[in-house]
Design an enzyme around this catalytic site. Structure first.
Site, PDB file in Angstrom:
ATOM      1  N   LYS A 111      -0.721  -5.457  -6.477  1.00 35.84           N
ATOM      2  CA  LYS A 111      -0.026  -6.718  -7.505  1.00 35.84           C
ATOM      3  C   LYS A 111       1.469  -7.009  -7.047  1.00 35.84           C
ATOM      4  CE  LYS A 111      -3.406  -6.901 -11.102  1.00 35.84           C
ATOM      5  NZ  LYS A 111      -4.195  -5.671 -10.928  1.00 35.84           N
TER       6      LYS A 111
HETATM    7  C1  LIG Z   1      -5.635  -5.979 -10.652  1.00 33.46           C
HETATM    8  C2  LIG Z   1      -6.307  -4.947 -10.102  1.00 33.46           C
HETATM    9  C3  LIG Z   1      -7.655  -5.280  -9.635  1.00 33.46           C
HETATM   10  C4  LIG Z   1      -8.438  -6.326  -9.807  1.00 33.46           C
HETATM   11  O1  LIG Z   1      -7.831  -7.459  -9.167  1.00 33.46           O
HETATM   12  P1  LIG Z   1      -8.223  -9.170  -9.622  1.00 33.46           P
HETATM   13  O2  LIG Z   1      -7.297  -9.763  -8.867  1.00 33.46           O
HETATM   14  O3  LIG Z   1      -7.837  -8.976 -11.180  1.00 33.46           O
HETATM   15  O4  LIG Z   1      -9.392  -8.943  -9.363  1.00 33.46           O
HETATM   16  C5  LIG Z   1      -8.228  -4.198  -8.742  1.00 33.46           C
HETATM   17  N1  LIG Z   1      -7.651  -2.918  -8.456  1.00 33.46           N
HETATM   18  C6  LIG Z   1      -6.233  -2.747  -9.016  1.00 33.46           C
HETATM   19  C7  LIG Z   1      -5.681  -1.449  -8.863  1.00 33.46           C
HETATM   20  C8  LIG Z   1      -5.539  -3.601  -9.717  1.00 33.46           C
HETATM   21  O5  LIG Z   1      -4.501  -3.227 -10.108  1.00 33.46           O
END
Ligand SMILES: *Cc1c(COP(=O)(O)O)cnc(C)c1O
Length: 485
Positions: A111
């Protein structure tokens, strides 16, 4: 100029910077480019550059009202010196497949790629649109969004941020990353409930008090903000470029991506990458035991009325994947999207038409994997390939195992450092797990030799600043209170 429309009303049409500023449309819909087909271009223009160049190119396409000099500056601010890898998102060969490591940013989760960018895109959008209100970021998190958003917005002038997370629903490390944030404009608050409760509460606040006090306007850092989604398109191109550089593909070859999925943001960025011309064959949507998307992709029936499981991949513990609405808009059109979202709200389920399902299945495949299957993937890839992955990546790896085996290269997106979910990783390796994540990180480091990311090794000695725990019903009041500081 590109126009962004609401998935629930294409009559609502705004500029890119306005869409970034608003986060979500007033009617509850999400902003999408009205004419995605017009974005299509020769992918060589993009992949001929380094990561920042690719970012500038893609941001310019989607955020066309910013101007290219401004974009260059924003890209530089977002990525310069923030990531521990020169490539930003390096690709590793693991066995016969590939792992795209998206976690080399400040909070060790994918993220960061978007949330280092969003504050810059947002503060710029604010001045472009003549806004003088302070921007208050309101976000619900199942763990990683919160720490990455706090890190991104901490002490950014003209902004403040409130993060809600499910009490007990995230790891000790994730919690510490949030509650030790020392920004003067930040707040992290636990909710007695799960992620969906937190997210529903946030959506309600956006509807009811978009201006929680005089001179303060709400905006979102969730992946519903188009300003978060677009920066994620870049690493799909980066992966393709690295496959070429490694000699693993010939120019023009198609590639499959396997994406550990929660809110459907990451994989939706893959859909955009494909739509604008990257040679992608299929997108594999990998879910954990919360397999609502697997069922949806296989049957066309979305049904959130099912048990909610807390798994060892908590960032994927989601029953309502918000970004799916964007895909529905492109596949099913506005009228059906409005109807499906209404049904989802009122009865918790909806079914798309046969034709719509066929179109989704022409690009997407859905699989799910259990905690045990994920754990076995961690152990096996470490023992056989000396490669250590986290609990989210391992769900995708386990799904890859269920997927077709052919000559098309498969890239698994790795969304977090194994140290971020260290207890579960140790237990998967068959090692003893301590109550303390600090101890776990040390044991993991000794056993695997993998370096502990700098941002994680220091959090145990930091001061805890944020201690609030509230009921979902108290969220609105909490936000109003924080807006009067
Ligand atoms: C947020 C997240 C996901 C999922 O991603 P999305 O965009 O919400 O589908 C998967 N793995 C980790 C470690 C995350 O932080």
């Amino acid at each position: 100029m590109n126009k962004y429309v609401s998935t629930r009303n294409s009559g609502v049409s705004v500029s890119a910077s306005r869409a970034v500023l608003l986060g979500q449309a007033e009617d509850g819909g999400l902003f999408v480019p009205a004419d995605l087909a017009s974005f299509k271009r020769d992918y060589h223009e993009i992949i001929s550059q380094d990561f920042k160049g690719m970012a500038a190119c893609i941001w310019n396409m989607f955020f066309d009202d910013y101007g290219s000099d401004v974009i260059d500056d924003l890209v530089e601010k977002s990525y310069n010196g923030k990531f521990s890898s020169e490539l930003i998102t390096p690709l590793a060969k693991v066995g016969d497949s590939y792992v795209l490591e998206l976690y080399h940013g400040p909070t060790s989760a994918f993220k960061d790629v978007a949330l280092q960018a969003l504050p810059n895109l947002l503060t710029c959008a604010r001045s472009m649109n003549g806004e003088t209100d302070e921007i208050m970021i309101l976000t619900a998190t199942s763990g990683d969004t919160g720490s990455a958003a706090l890190a991104g917005f901490s002490d950014v002038p003209g902004t403040s941020i409130v993060v809600f997370y499910p009490d007990g629903g995230i790891s000790e490390t994730q919690r510490l990353q949030m509650v030790t944030n020392s920004g003067s404009n930040t707040a992290a608050c636990a909710i007695r409930g799960n992620f969906d409760d937190a997210q529903a509460g946030v959506k309600k606040i956006f509807r009811e008090i978009p201006k929680p006090s005089e001179g303060v306007s709400l905006s979102s850092a969730n992946s519903i903000n188009i300003g978060r989604l677009v920066p994620q398109i870049v690493y799909y191109f980066s992966a393709y470029r690295q496959l070429l550089d490694m000699g693993s593909i010939k120019d023009g070859d198609a590639v499959d991506f396997v994406v550990p999925t929660g809110n459907f943001g990451d994989i939706m960025a893959g859909y955009f990458a494909r739509a604008i011309g990257l040679p992608v064959r299929r997108l594999v949507c990998a879910s954990n035991k919360n397999d609502v998307l697997t069922d949806f992709i296989n049957t066309g029936h979305y049904n959130r009325k099912r048990d909610f499981y807390k798994t060892s991949s908590p960032s994927m513990d989601i029953l309502v994947s918000s970004n799916l609405e964007r895909l529905l808009y492109y596949i099913c059109g506005e009228e059906h999207t409005v109807s499906y979202m209404k049904q989802l709200e009122q009865s918790g389920e909806y079914t798309i038409t046969k034709d719509e399902l066929a179109e989704i299945q022409s690009v997407f495949t859905g699989f799910c994997a259990s905690d045990d299957e994920g754990a076995a993937a961690i152990k096996d890839t470490f023992e056989q390939e000396s490669y250590l992955m986290d609990t989210h990546t391992s769900i995708a790896w386990a799904c890859l195992d269920k997927y077709v085996k052919d000559e098309v290269p498969k890239v698994v997106l790795s969304t977090a450092s194994p140290y971020k979910f260290c207890a579960s990783v140790l237990s998967a390796l068959g090692l003893e797990v301590s109550e303390s994540d600090r101890k776990n990180m040390e044991v993991c480091h000794e056993y695997t030799g993998a370096a502990i990311p700098a941002g994680l090794s220091g959090i145990f000695d930091k001061t805890v600043y944020h201690k609030d725990i509230i009921d979902p019903s108290e969220m609105k009041e909490y936000v109003t209170g924080k807006s009067h500081r």
